[in-house]
Structure formats: C-alpha cells, structure tokens
Design a protein around this motif. Structure first.
Motif, PDB file in Angstrom:
ATOM      1  N   CYS A 149       0.864  -1.173   0.000  1.00  0.00           N
ATOM      2  CA  CYS A 149       0.000   0.000   0.000  1.00  0.00           C
ATOM      3  C   CYS A 149       0.909   1.235   0.000  1.00  0.00           C
ATOM      4  CB  CYS A 149      -0.949  -0.062   1.179  1.00  0.00           C
ATOM      5  SG  CYS A 149      -0.114  -0.454   2.731  1.00  0.00           S
ATOM      6  N   ASN A 150       0.476   2.331   0.599  1.00  0.00           N
ATOM      7  CA  ASN A 150       1.219   3.583   0.393  1.00  0.00           C
ATOM      8  C   ASN A 150       1.652   4.312   1.653  1.00  0.00           C
ATOM      9  OD1 ASN A 150       0.538   3.621  -2.585  1.00  0.00           O
ATOM     10  ND2 ASN A 150      -1.465   3.531  -1.612  1.00  0.00           N
ATOM     11  N   SER A 151       1.333   3.799   2.810  1.00  0.00           N
ATOM     12  CA  SER A 151       1.669   4.519   4.048  1.00  0.00           C
ATOM     13  C   SER A 151       1.603   3.554   5.221  1.00  0.00           C
ATOM     14  CB  SER A 151       0.678   5.659   4.289  1.00  0.00           C
ATOM     15  OG  SER A 151      -0.597   5.126   4.601  1.00  0.00           O
ATOM     16  N   GLY A 152       2.078   4.047   6.368  1.00  0.00           N
ATOM     17  CA  GLY A 152       2.018   3.238   7.577  1.00  0.00           C
ATOM     18  C   GLY A 152       0.581   3.011   8.033  1.00  0.00           C
ATOM     19  N   SER A 153      -0.230   4.052   7.929  1.00  0.00           N
ATOM     20  CA  SER A 153      -1.633   3.898   8.324  1.00  0.00           C
ATOM     21  C   SER A 153      -2.309   2.818   7.486  1.00  0.00           C
ATOM     22  CB  SER A 153      -2.388   5.217   8.131  1.00  0.00           C
ATOM     23  OG  SER A 153      -1.858   6.211   8.967  1.00  0.00           O
ATOM     24  N   GLU A 154      -2.072   2.869   6.193  1.00  0.00           N
ATOM     25  CA  GLU A 154      -2.698   1.867   5.324  1.00  0.00           C
ATOM     26  C   GLU A 154      -2.191   0.462   5.610  1.00  0.00           C
ATOM     27  OE1 GLU A 154      -3.303   2.368   0.970  1.00  0.00           O
ATOM     28  OE2 GLU A 154      -2.301   4.260   1.404  1.00  0.00           O
ATOM     29  N   ALA A 155      -0.908   0.375   5.957  1.00  0.00           N
ATOM     30  CA  ALA A 155      -0.352  -0.941   6.291  1.00  0.00           C
ATOM     31  C   ALA A 155      -1.053  -1.486   7.536  1.00  0.00           C
ATOM     32  CB  ALA A 155       1.152  -0.832   6.524  1.00  0.00           C
TER      33      ALA A 155
END
Ligand code: PLP
Length: 394
Positions: A94-100
């Motif tokens: 994905c594209n960010s830590g939050s998304e991970a």
C-alpha cells in the motif's frame, strides 16, 4: 509564507529545504542543517543517495505505474526480499504506515471471522501510535489525536504498554480477542522501549490462544534499530508486520506482511490499492535494501546510536531536568522533566533538525548513513541548547 489554500493540519516551521546530501539539508537561503530526523525516520539513506536517485530515474524512464490489474515483477522481487529478511510468507503493498496497519486490522478481523469470532477485538497499547485513518486512530493510544473524531472504530481493547499481566487480564475477560498490535519500541509515544521478555511473552500468549501477533515496524523497521526489524532483537517472529517510512527512502510505500496462521486470510476482492506496490516505489525499496546491506548500515546504526546516547549521557551528566536518555540503534529519546516543544525551533536556529514527541521527549531519528563526526555534531549542537533551555525557570 505558506499558501492559505492548504488545509490547516500542520503547525509548520518557517523553513523550506531546497536540496540535501547525506545527513545534510540546505534551506532556500543557503543555510546548512544537520538532519537528525530524516523526514521522521523515512530517509534512512539520507538525502540524494546516488543509488536511490539512480533507481528512481531509471524506473521513471521505463514505467512508473501500471496498476495491480497486472503483474508487477518488481513487486514480486520486493515481496521475496521482505519475506526472506523478516521470516514472513506473503506481503500486501500500500502507500503509508496507516494503510499498512489498516490492512493488518482487516486481516485480523477476517482471521476472526474465519475462526467463528464475529466481533473480533484487537489488544492495543497505551501511548501507541498506528496512524490517523479512522481504524488506526482508534488503535492509537493518544487521546489528543482522537479527540473530536468520535465515534471511534470499535473492536480495540487498550492495555498499559509493557505490562504482561494486563494482557493476561484482558484475555480472561474477553473471548473475542483475535490479535495483539504492538510496537517493539514506541516512537511517537516517546521512544518507550518494551522489555525483551514482554515481547517474548506476547509471542507466547498469541500462540497459546491462537491470536495473531501484529508488530508495527513502520518507524522501527528497515534497519533503524540496528536489525532489519526491531522484533528481531527479541528473537521472535510475529504473524504480521507492518512497514512504511524507511522502506523506499522517501517514495511513498507501505507493506503488511503475514506468516504462519495469518497467511492466506485474504482472497481476491477482499483488499486492494490503486497505487500500492507500483514499479517506482518497489524499485526505490529494492535499492534501499541493497544499499543498507552493501554499506553495512545495520552495524552502523548500532554503533552511531550508542555513540549518540553515550555523547548525550556525557554532555548532559548532572544536568537537572534530564530524566532519561534511551532508545535502540538510531531511535534516540531524551526525556526532560517538562514540555520542551520550544527546543525544535531553538535547534533549528542552531542548524539541527530534531523533533519533540509526547510533549517531553526529544526524538532523534538520524539517517542510517551518518558518520562518527556527524553523530558527534548532533550532540555538540543539541546539548548546549538543552542545557540553556533547562537553565531557564520551568
Ligand atoms: N505506525 C507507526 C509506529 C508510526 O510511527 C506511524 C507514523 O508516525 C504510523 C504507523 C503511521 O504512518 P503514516 O504516517 O505513514 O500513515
């Protein structure tokens, strides 16, 4: 002056950087700064590292984006690399830590559903930081960040960090627990380092109860603590890890990797991302891994981290108001006895980029490429600023 057309989400410092090289940045007026923050643990290879510049330029000239409707060979290679280094079996990009972390939370819930738990709950920690999307904000242990965004997402059980007894108690009183989500050392929460035995205990209780152990390595991963991943200091292998920040040296990327009982949970259609794991980000991530390995930066993170902590212990010895100097590798925290957000501007004036988190903790996250002279310079620039700050009436 910042444009009024930007949403008012950041209290920015009045400086803009024009170029960088290694651990150094230059602002628009040509002033040079030592970067002890690395874009908040993102630029592990510092700025303008030739291998990253080359990988991005080469890939951009071939193909930047195709979508996950097609095979992406660089994504395959990157998944193989992460799995080999972390002991994982499969990766979602994905594209960010939050998304991970969103991915990990969805994965834990799906795992619960597959195992007959309809109202899955995840054990999370006080002072944890997992992101600002609604689910990750709800998992985050920071009331200030959550305030005003209620109703929060349900399904999280919060316990004190580094407290095995509290996890046992939660286990006794809730039959819906499917996972534990934890940072091996809390970054935003104030560089709080968990005991090795606590992390090993979490592995054990997750095995006993068939829960999923999710370790958030968004800030601590990719060599920052002196191992590829912070969980490796505890000699355990989680079921799920999440990555972002340093993974592609500044090109946005996130990853959620799963192993053992957490693998094979998602099926096509369960989860996805338009940008996630695109060729450009994957090329930058592969170059990041190669450079960290070739330049032996794990060893360097250990050495420089110890040098910085020792330097501050020495330079701030006996200074009233210094509560603790701690960390692992190049995650360094200096806790003071009072709120110290003002230090960020003062350090900037002294040509040094730092951060203050949890109100009272100076956080240093320098690039993994710093040398001994730069480690020394961080201490030499910051220690007098801290001393002067503490000498004023609180
Ligand atoms: N997890 C941890 C441990 C973090 O430190 C952060 C960001 O600081 C996040 C998750 C969220 O990452 P992002 O800001 O890329 O969404």
């Amino acid at each position: 002056m910042a444009s009024p057309h930007l949403m008012n989400t950041y209290a920015r410092l009045p400086v803009a950087f024009e170029r960088g090289e290694g651990a150094w940045l230059w602002d628009q007026a040509g002033k040079k700064y030592l970067d002890a923050l690395a874009g908040i643990a993102v630029c592990g290879l510092g700025h303008a590292h030739p291998r990253i510049v080359g990988a991005i330029a080469d890939q951009a000239a071939k193909v930047i984006h195709t979508s996950n409707l097609y095979e992406i060979p660089l994504q395959d290679r990157l998944a193989d690399r992460i799995c080999a280094l972390a002991g994982m079996d499969e990766v979602f990009f994905c594209n960010s830590g939050s998304e991970a972390n969103e991915t990990a939370i969805k994965l834990a819930r799906a795992y619960g559903h597959h195992n007959g738990v309809q109202n899955a709950a995840i054990v999370v920690m006080e002072r944890a930081w997992h992101g600002r999307t609604l689910a990750t904000l709800s998992a985050t242990g920071n009331r200030k960040a959550q305030a005003g965004f209620e109703p929060l997402v349900p399904g999280f059980i919060r316990v004190p960090y580094n407290d095995a007894h509290a996890v046992r108690q939660a286990a006794e009183s809730n039959r819906n627990i499917v996972a534990v989500l934890v940072e091996v050392l809390q970054g935003e929460g104030g560089i709080n380092v968990a005991d090795r035995d606590y992390i090993r205990f979490l592995r054990q209780i997750c095995d006993e109860r068939r829960w999923i152990l999710i370790v958030d390595e968004v800030q601590s991963g990719i060599g920052r603590t002196g191992k590829w991943f912070a969980f490796q200091h505890a000699d355990i292998v989680p079921d799920v890890i999440t990555l972002a920040k340093g993974l592609a040296s500044g090109v946005p990327i996130g990853a959620c990797a799963a192993a053992k009982r957490a693998k094979g949970v998602f099926k096509p259609g369960n989860h996805g991302s338009t940008f996630g794991g695109g060729p450009l980000a994957c090329a930058a991530a592969l170059a990041t891994f190669a450079a960290i390995e070739d330049e032996r930066l794990l060893e360097r993170a250990v050495e420089m981290g110890e040098a910085i902590r020792a330097g501050f212990r020495d330079a701030l010895a006996g200074v009233a108001g210094v509560v603790d100097i701690r960390g692992m590798g190049l995650m360094v925290g200096i806790e003071l006895d009072r709120p110290c957000g003002d230090l960020v501007q003062r350090a900037l004036d002294a040509g040094l980029l730092i951060n203050v988190t949890a109100d009272t903790v100076i956080r240093l996250l320098p690039p993994l490429v710093i040398g001994a002279a730069e480690a020394r310079a961080i201490v030499d620039r910051l220690a007098p600023v801290v001393r002067q700050f503490l000498a004023q009436p609180a």
